[in-house]
Scaffold this active site. Structure first.
Site, mmCIF file in Angstrom:
data_model
loop_
_atom_site.group_PDB
_atom_site.id
_atom_site.type_symbol
_atom_site.label_atom_id
_atom_site.label_comp_id
_atom_site.label_asym_id
_atom_site.label_seq_id
_atom_site.Cartn_x
_atom_site.Cartn_y
_atom_site.Cartn_z
ATOM 1 N N LYS A 66 0.630 -1.152 -0.028
ATOM 2 C CA LYS A 66 0.189 -0.175 0.262
ATOM 3 C C LYS A 66 0.394 1.676 0.287
ATOM 4 C CE LYS A 66 -4.376 -1.645 1.925
ATOM 5 N NZ LYS A 66 -5.310 -1.547 3.321
ATOM 6 N N ASP A 102 -9.762 3.174 1.880
ATOM 7 C CA ASP A 102 -9.993 2.152 3.733
ATOM 8 C C ASP A 102 -11.058 3.343 4.757
ATOM 9 O OD1 ASP A 102 -9.058 0.074 2.865
ATOM 10 O OD2 ASP A 102 -7.135 0.727 3.231
#
Ligand code: ATR
Length: 275
Positions: A66, A102
């Site tokens: 990420k 997210d």
């Protein structure tokens, strides 16, 4: 022409994202395929340019890539820039745009239970990547945040980083305290409970009106979440966050509204099948 999407991570074998996205394509009559790809850290750059060369329209990014993917992207959305992490990439006219769904996915997942987080007391357990994205998003929505971590120094660093983005939070050590009586929302973001571990303290004294969320979804109820439920609190696991980060990724890639019901159904069906 068939559209191509995917997920890169290491490991990715157990991801439920393919089932969730495929159910969405079916519901909308979209000809598309979503595949998982195991990408070792040393192969990340080659994999990213490979997916672009293969005309993928987009892909999700998971652990451990990420943050490592940032140097290979051409552009970041404000959400990705603030989080310093990317979980969704879109290819637009050959340019790689990094996004992060997210935090907003988490916010969306608690909407039914808590439609408004502004001025609510939120306690986040843990100070890793997941805690950061959630803290930023909720703080921007006006929530009062307290971050508690086993290593308090890491919580302090996280709060410092939030401040550079113009939002504030308190921090402290992961121990019981008055926060148990004061919190409206408690979010468990550590890895404690993934393998049945219990938190090093009990939830004795917790306000029953607190909404307690664990971002772990496998197991579907960690010992922490079980204790919160037995104390009389409303609880939710991380399947909702998984759903909405996927819904928002879909909408980033394809525009319009994603078929949330179909994606949710696929997720819970495939999840319970696996148990
Ligand atoms: P992620 O990016 O997925 O959030 P991470 O960055 O590895 O994961 O962070 C893991 C979190 O779980 C950290 O907050 C970690 O606490 P420390 O910073 O003190 O290491 C927390 N954690 C892991 N094991 C723990 C344990 N046994 N007790 C309490 N906290 C724990």
């Amino acid at each position: 022409m068939e559209k191509h999407f995917g997920l890169i991570g290491y490991p990715v074998a157990h991801s439920l994202s393919p089932q969730m996205h495929h159910a969405g394509y079916k519901a909308m009559g979209i000809e598309a395929v979503y595949q998982r790809f195991t990408v070792k850290p040393a192969n990340l750059e080659a994999a990213v340019y490979g997916l672009r060369a293969l005309d993928f329209l987009g892909w999700n990014v998971t652990v451990p890539h990420k943050e490592a993917i940032l140097p290979f992207l051409d552009e970041l959305t404000p959400e990705a820039r603030k989080a310093g992490a990317v979980n969704t990439v879109k290819v637009a006219a050959g340019r790689l745009i990094g996004h992060n769904t997210d935090g907003l996915g988490f916010l969306q997942s608690i909407k039914k239970q808590m439609p408004e987080v502004s001025r609510r007391q939120v306690v986040i357990l843990g100070a890793g990547g997941a805690a950061k994205g959630i803290a930023l998003t909720l703080a921007e929505q006006g929530a009062n945040i307290l971050i508690l971590n086993r290593t308090p120094e890491k919580a302090r660093k996280l709060v410092e980083s939030l401040r550079t983005h113009g939002v504030d939070a308190d921090w402290g050590e992961l121990t019981p305290g008055s926060w148990l009586r004061e919190a409206d929302l408690i979010i468990q973001t550590t890895s404690v409970g993934l393998h049945g571990e219990t938190m090093p303290f009990s939830l004795q004294g917790i306000d029953k009106k607190a909404f307690v969320v664990d971002i772990i979804f496998n197991p579907s109820e960690t010992p922490f979440l079980c204790e919160a439920r037995l104390q009389g609190c409303k609880t939710m696991n991380g399947l909702g966050m998984l759903l909405y980060q996927g819904v928002l990724a879909w909408e980033f890639w394809l525009g319009g509204r994603a078929p949330v019901e179909a994606m949710a159904a696929a997720l819970s069906e495939n999840f319970s099948e696996r148990q």
